[in-house]
Design an enzyme around this catalytic site. Sequence first.
Site, PDB file in Angstrom:
ATOM      1  N   GLU A   1       1.681   0.159  -5.019  1.00 32.03           N
ATOM      2  CA  GLU A   1       1.248   1.779  -5.461  1.00 32.03           C
ATOM      3  C   GLU A   1       2.273   2.598  -5.510  1.00 32.03           C
ATOM      4  OE1 GLU A   1      -3.281   2.388  -3.925  1.00 32.03           O
ATOM      5  OE2 GLU A   1      -1.891   2.562  -2.576  1.00 32.03           O
TER       6      GLU A   1
ATOM      7  N   ASP B   1       0.828  -1.340  -0.022  1.00 26.70           N
ATOM      8  CA  ASP B   1       0.076   0.097  -0.049  1.00 26.70           C
ATOM      9  C   ASP B   1       0.887   1.440  -0.217  1.00 26.70           C
ATOM     10  OD1 ASP B   1      -2.633   1.148   0.324  1.00 26.70           O
ATOM     11  OD2 ASP B   1      -1.899   1.879   2.184  1.00 26.70           O
TER      12      ASP B   1
END
Length: 642
Positions: free
Chosen positions: A354, A328
């Site tokens: 990400e 994340d």
Amino acid sequence: MKRIIQLIAIIMVLAAGQTANARTGVTYSPAESTFSLETNDDAQQVKLCIYNDGLDGKPVKTVNMKRAESVNGGALWQISVKEDLKGKFYTFNVKYDGEFRGECPGVWATAVGVNGKRGAIIDMAQTDPQGWAADTRPAIPAKDLIIYEMHHRDFSIDKSSRIEHKGKYLALTEKRAIDHLTDLGINAVHILPSFDYASVDETRLSQPQYNWGYDPVNYNVPEGGYSTDPYKPEVRISEFKQMVKALHEAGIKVILDVVYNHTWNIDGSNFQLTRPDYYYRKNADGSYSNGSGCGNETASEREGMRQFMIESVKYWVDEYHIDGFRFDLMGVHDIETMNAIRAALPSDIFIYGEGWSAGSCAYSGELAMKANISKMPGIAAFSDEMRDALRGPWDSDKRSAFLGAIRGHEESLKFGIVGAIQHPGVDYSKVNYSKAPYATEPTQMIAYVSCHDDMCLVDRLKASIKGIDTDALIRLDLLAQTVVMTSQGVPFMLSGEEMLRDKKGVHNSYESPDEINHLDWDNLQRYPQVMNYYKGLIAMRKAHPAFHMGNADMVRRNLDFIDTRDNFVAYHINGRNVPGETWGDIYVAFNSGKSARTIDVPPGKYTIVCYKTDCKPDGIAVYAVGNNKVTIPAQSAYIIHN
Ligand code: CA
């Protein structure tokens, strides 16, 4: 030279020694339990409390820990209790400036009581399901992965799922669930945060509660809300392992969504209670930096935080046989840490993240952003280029792009088709975000059109294309996933898209009730053409290496774009040059326009495998092309081969 080698050897031994110390917490044996905790150097006292219960009651024993050694610019405290403590719980309490900061299980609890307030002392070996020793990670190279992103509760909570353990780890051990996943053909599930998080109260699971779980508490323990009994520390661990084992037996990898970039809060976090201000980045003015957008950001560049991350992922691989990690907001972490994680894990463990942050980070070095992916071999990043080229920009649900027949997104689509690598057929100056290829190899790009964030595909199509009817919605949905599933990057789909899921238009459903987030399995009967198409598409990809060459040079040599017009992209793959490929010339075309288009192909006999709402790897029909032209219907993908 010899001296240098000796020096390197010494450094390596030192590094190995540090790693051995990196996992603190408790080591259990019937004869004794040894506790350890890392603190800042100025910690004055560390108290260990032993409890009978995971939540209530007074300590049955309190002991002072001893400062053992210096580590990571701080101190390691230890104590051995020579009793059989199995079944007990524990907390640490650290004193700084004459004040105890409060009880917590430390940063390295591997078992906890309800809501993760206290660490648990268990015999980890007893949590192994039968046959666990023989469980192995399915051997699927990165280029062959097809990832299915799911939330435990979304997937099975609705009665239409006909799954017994609704919203639980055990759902994924049931035949109904496994059959669906294998029928669809995916070979990796990416489970949304499944470590212990804060936002679901595990003491009242009889009431419906929903959260995605991006609010970490205990990083090295499964979340209790997905277990059948969060009060019993062994249960969540054992059930998690049963889930992994069942998926592995079905040939499906398990990828964990990890959220090391921030914690639920600062003041009460296990990080802050044990090493105040050490694990977080601060701004020059002393305030906490907020690159995560969640109120804080961790400092991966600090040795103790970096080691924590490395040891944590290694632990999930060793103890739970996890196959991969999705980071994340990976862009909050530094490059060196991500590369150290890559180096510390077996090469078959798939790592992606990400490649962005949610705010500016208080770090002057290079961050693990998408643009830096070429400096992180073996690590992939989500391509928002392809995603937004298809559905429309991230900052407005109402705007469409390629799918809505808005021209100008073709080069961004092509960027995603080749897997974000350098390719002579892509005009990078016209790509929406990255003006240069970011991947060295195509397996460093995640191809997708939807994920848990933002609207799901159905909602987005409805929000961005005025007056869209169900037929057009399905056509464009299938077109979008065909782009994803034929990309040279690693394809990724949101769970339930195969059921034409919607979230009633909710953009950010992180805490929306089940009625918004749940999958409606009855849609499999309502829209069978969607599931059938997805199945065919995935089967086609798996059977044909031309769609996942996994090598940048091979893609450059064998994939050439033959036509780019407004709302139209077509390319050719020379399958003869792709090892293992049984098809010769493969023609792929994506037409999002409202009228049919034609492309030129050499005369001859072709098999049509993808046409309108059908995708059949064995062929829909054989078609003799006499006049060099084939017609691509409106709003659909088209694939033929000879
Ligand atoms: Ca929890």
